[in-house]
Design an enzyme around this catalytic site. Sequence first.
Site, PDB file in Angstrom:
ATOM      1  N   ARG A 111     -80.596  10.973  38.817  1.00 26.87           N
ATOM      2  CA  ARG A 111     -81.404  10.733  37.614  1.00 26.87           C
ATOM      3  C   ARG A 111     -81.577  11.995  36.785  1.00 26.87           C
ATOM      4  O   ARG A 111     -81.463  11.964  35.556  1.00 26.87           O
ATOM      5  CB  ARG A 111     -82.764  10.147  38.011  1.00 26.87           C
ATOM      6  CG  ARG A 111     -83.741   9.915  36.860  1.00 26.87           C
ATOM      7  CD  ARG A 111     -83.110   9.283  35.624  1.00 26.87           C
ATOM      8  NE  ARG A 111     -82.288   8.137  35.923  1.00 26.87           N
ATOM      9  CZ  ARG A 111     -81.336   7.679  35.125  1.00 26.87           C
ATOM     10  NH1 ARG A 111     -81.040   8.322  33.983  1.00 26.87           N
ATOM     11  NH2 ARG A 111     -80.639   6.613  35.445  1.00 26.87           N
ATOM     12  N   LYS A 146     -88.098  20.167  15.138  1.00 25.55           N
ATOM     13  CA  LYS A 146     -88.644  18.933  15.729  1.00 25.55           C
ATOM     14  C   LYS A 146     -87.810  18.536  16.951  1.00 25.55           C
ATOM     15  O   LYS A 146     -87.065  17.560  16.943  1.00 25.55           O
ATOM     16  CB  LYS A 146     -88.665  17.821  14.681  1.00 25.55           C
ATOM     17  CG  LYS A 146     -89.582  18.142  13.511  1.00 25.55           C
ATOM     18  CD  LYS A 146     -89.490  17.105  12.416  1.00 25.55           C
ATOM     19  CE  LYS A 146     -90.377  17.476  11.223  1.00 25.55           C
ATOM     20  NZ  LYS A 146     -90.253  16.528  10.094  1.00 25.55           N
ATOM     21  N   LYS A 178     -94.448  26.929   3.148  1.00 24.90           N
ATOM     22  CA  LYS A 178     -94.779  25.557   2.761  1.00 24.90           C
ATOM     23  C   LYS A 178     -96.057  25.548   1.930  1.00 24.90           C
ATOM     24  O   LYS A 178     -96.617  26.599   1.605  1.00 24.90           O
ATOM     25  CB  LYS A 178     -94.919  24.691   4.013  1.00 24.90           C
ATOM     26  CG  LYS A 178     -93.624  24.584   4.810  1.00 24.90           C
ATOM     27  CD  LYS A 178     -93.710  23.519   5.887  1.00 24.90           C
ATOM     28  CE  LYS A 178     -92.380  23.354   6.593  1.00 24.90           C
ATOM     29  NZ  LYS A 178     -92.396  22.228   7.557  1.00 24.90           N
ATOM     30  N   GLU A 207     -90.404  25.865   0.397  1.00 21.92           N
ATOM     31  CA  GLU A 207     -90.381  24.415   0.223  1.00 21.92           C
ATOM     32  C   GLU A 207     -91.034  24.051  -1.109  1.00 21.92           C
ATOM     33  O   GLU A 207     -92.125  24.536  -1.423  1.00 21.92           O
ATOM     34  CB  GLU A 207     -91.142  23.737   1.367  1.00 21.92           C
ATOM     35  CG  GLU A 207     -91.172  22.222   1.276  1.00 21.92           C
ATOM     36  CD  GLU A 207     -92.008  21.606   2.373  1.00 21.92           C
ATOM     37  OE1 GLU A 207     -91.427  21.209   3.406  1.00 21.92           O
ATOM     38  OE2 GLU A 207     -93.244  21.532   2.210  1.00 21.92           O
ATOM     39  N   ASP A 228     -87.972  19.120  -1.103  1.00 23.57           N
ATOM     40  CA  ASP A 228     -88.611  18.124  -0.245  1.00 23.57           C
ATOM     41  C   ASP A 228     -88.919  16.845  -1.027  1.00 23.57           C
ATOM     42  O   ASP A 228     -89.747  16.852  -1.937  1.00 23.57           O
ATOM     43  CB  ASP A 228     -89.898  18.697   0.349  1.00 23.57           C
ATOM     44  CG  ASP A 228     -90.556  17.740   1.333  1.00 23.57           C
ATOM     45  OD1 ASP A 228     -89.829  17.083   2.092  1.00 23.57           O
ATOM     46  OD2 ASP A 228     -91.803  17.653   1.325  1.00 23.57           O
TER      47      ASP A 228
END
Length: 295
Positions: A111, A146, A178, A207, A228
């Site tokens: 596994r 992320k 940002k 951004e 963005d």
Amino acid sequence: MHGRNFARPAALIGRPANSDIARQVAAALAEDVGGGDVTAALVPATQQVRARILAREAAILCGTDWVTETFKQLDPAIRLEWFAHDGDAIAADQAILRLEGPARPILTGERTSLNFLQTLSGTATAARRYVDAVAGTGCRILDTRKTLPGLRLAQKYAVRCGGAQNHRLGLHDMVLLKENHIIAAGSIARAVDTARRTFPGIPVEVEVETLTEFDEALAAGADIILLDELSLDDMRTAVARNRERGAKAKLEASGSVTLATVREIALTGVDYISLGSITKHVQAVDLSMRFEFAA
């Protein structure tokens, strides 16, 4: 390090060091095995086994070193023979790996090894789909921060195996200004200037959410400007304005990007498209391990 000499957003992430892979595998085995595999212990200690890992669907393979390390830590006597390598395209029903050795550690590692291989292959496969979708446009696909906790180095390596590029590795190797950073600094110009003076030589990205902010970031000398959620028309305008200024900044598009929309975005002329989905919305590749117990 900035302006037209700045070629890419961050250093490309290669294969993680052996020590990093060993650490990740040790942590995965610790949480799975705990005090011992009570099910594998039911198999005679002298039992030998042959096994194969098979692909159940087409994919881009990634994670072979994590599998090798898993069985190395469990029992160095296990013999592995790989039929494909990281970055290879694999087909449904293709044999990827053959194993031979003591049954107990192979059963114990099944596994954990598949978890690494399925997850990293899923990341590489997703990256390749986006890379293929923008082929011929000159635009490059980037990942983001992320990532799955504890697996950032591994996933960024998987992104590279899929043909995409890495954005910054973490908070330490690129300034990304940002909205809240800009508000705290007072303006885009002040934020960029502070970044230049405080961390000379480190790339600065800004951004923006409007063309007005874009103009400010361009005038401030940002290395990369992140568009963005801008419309396609606004992206084309930003590309044109940047070219009029000598293309001193690299332009990156982000936000609500899908396989259905990514090529149209690339055709606006932006240099990069960044996607969190290729590392956070991971669909594991369907792989399985089949055993053949020796007599």
